[in-house]
Design a protein around this motif. Sequence first.
Motif, PDB file in Angstrom:
ATOM      1  N   SER A   1     -77.536 -12.769  54.627  1.00  0.00           N
ATOM      2  CA  SER A   1     -77.395 -12.265  55.992  1.00  0.00           C
ATOM      3  C   SER A   1     -78.537 -11.293  56.284  1.00  0.00           C
ATOM      4  N   GLU A   2     -78.701 -10.976  57.543  1.00  0.00           N
ATOM      5  CA  GLU A   2     -79.749 -10.039  57.943  1.00  0.00           C
ATOM      6  C   GLU A   2     -79.510  -8.666  57.312  1.00  0.00           C
ATOM      7  N   ASP A   3     -78.247  -8.253  57.242  1.00  0.00           N
ATOM      8  CA  ASP A   3     -77.922  -6.962  56.618  1.00  0.00           C
ATOM      9  C   ASP A   3     -78.274  -6.969  55.135  1.00  0.00           C
TER      10      ASP A   3
ATOM     11  N   ALA B   1     -78.223  -5.698  43.169  1.00  0.00           N
ATOM     12  CA  ALA B   1     -77.065  -6.593  43.297  1.00  0.00           C
ATOM     13  C   ALA B   1     -75.752  -5.814  43.292  1.00  0.00           C
ATOM     14  N   GLY B   2     -75.725  -4.694  42.607  1.00  0.00           N
ATOM     15  CA  GLY B   2     -74.526  -3.860  42.577  1.00  0.00           C
ATOM     16  C   GLY B   2     -74.158  -3.297  43.932  1.00  0.00           C
ATOM     17  N   ARG B   3     -75.111  -3.259  44.842  1.00  0.00           N
ATOM     18  CA  ARG B   3     -74.874  -2.752  46.202  1.00  0.00           C
ATOM     19  C   ARG B   3     -74.477  -3.855  47.182  1.00  0.00           C
ATOM     20  N   ILE B   4     -74.543  -5.108  46.724  1.00  0.00           N
ATOM     21  CA  ILE B   4     -74.219  -6.229  47.609  1.00  0.00           C
ATOM     22  C   ILE B   4     -73.080  -7.034  46.985  1.00  0.00           C
ATOM     23  N   PRO B   5     -71.867  -6.863  47.473  1.00  0.00           N
ATOM     24  CA  PRO B   5     -70.712  -7.554  46.893  1.00  0.00           C
ATOM     25  C   PRO B   5     -70.894  -9.076  46.874  1.00  0.00           C
ATOM     26  N   GLY B   6     -70.578  -9.686  45.743  1.00  0.00           N
ATOM     27  CA  GLY B   6     -70.633 -11.138  45.621  1.00  0.00           C
ATOM     28  C   GLY B   6     -71.997 -11.691  45.264  1.00  0.00           C
ATOM     29  N   ARG B   7     -72.990 -10.836  45.075  1.00  0.00           N
ATOM     30  CA  ARG B   7     -74.339 -11.295  44.718  1.00  0.00           C
ATOM     31  C   ARG B   7     -74.655 -10.895  43.281  1.00  0.00           C
TER      32      ARG B   7
ATOM     33  N   ILE C   1     -81.781  -5.340  50.680  1.00  0.00           N
ATOM     34  CA  ILE C   1     -82.631  -5.729  49.544  1.00  0.00           C
ATOM     35  C   ILE C   1     -84.020  -5.109  49.684  1.00  0.00           C
ATOM     36  N   ILE C   2     -84.592  -5.190  50.863  1.00  0.00           N
ATOM     37  CA  ILE C   2     -85.929  -4.628  51.100  1.00  0.00           C
ATOM     38  C   ILE C   2     -85.918  -3.122  50.874  1.00  0.00           C
ATOM     39  N   ARG C   3     -84.926  -2.450  51.441  1.00  0.00           N
ATOM     40  CA  ARG C   3     -84.846  -0.988  51.286  1.00  0.00           C
ATOM     41  C   ARG C   3     -84.652  -0.599  49.828  1.00  0.00           C
TER      42      ARG C   3
ATOM     43  N   ILE D   1     -80.511 -12.261  43.672  1.00  0.00           N
ATOM     44  CA  ILE D   1     -81.379 -11.316  44.363  1.00  0.00           C
ATOM     45  C   ILE D   1     -82.835 -11.540  43.949  1.00  0.00           C
ATOM     46  N   GLU D   2     -83.051 -11.680  42.639  1.00  0.00           N
ATOM     47  CA  GLU D   2     -84.413 -11.888  42.153  1.00  0.00           C
ATOM     48  C   GLU D   2     -84.999 -13.191  42.687  1.00  0.00           C
TER      49      GLU D   2
END
Length: 74
Positions: free
Chosen positions: A29-31, A51-57, A36-38, A62-63
């Motif tokens: 998603s855009e969010d 990935a720990g900051r994005i549930p389900g990823r 990820i960029i930040r 991410i990489e």
Amino acid sequence: MADSEHSSSNETSTYTQEETSEETKHEFSEDEETLIIRMFNLVGERWALIAGRIPGRTAEEIEKYWTTRYSTSE
């Protein structure tokens, strides 16, 4: 013979479903992209931390996302 034909069509169907599921899973998603960029700017290539900051990823997702989207090959 009919059993073996039926079996291969099931395998193809299963493969297609898994492939579609995998493709959907890689869409971000855009969010998520913004986060990820930040996070990358803050912590670098610490994929597990991001990935720990994005549930389900997962870190691998991410990489892979980062390298396919932002990696530059020179």
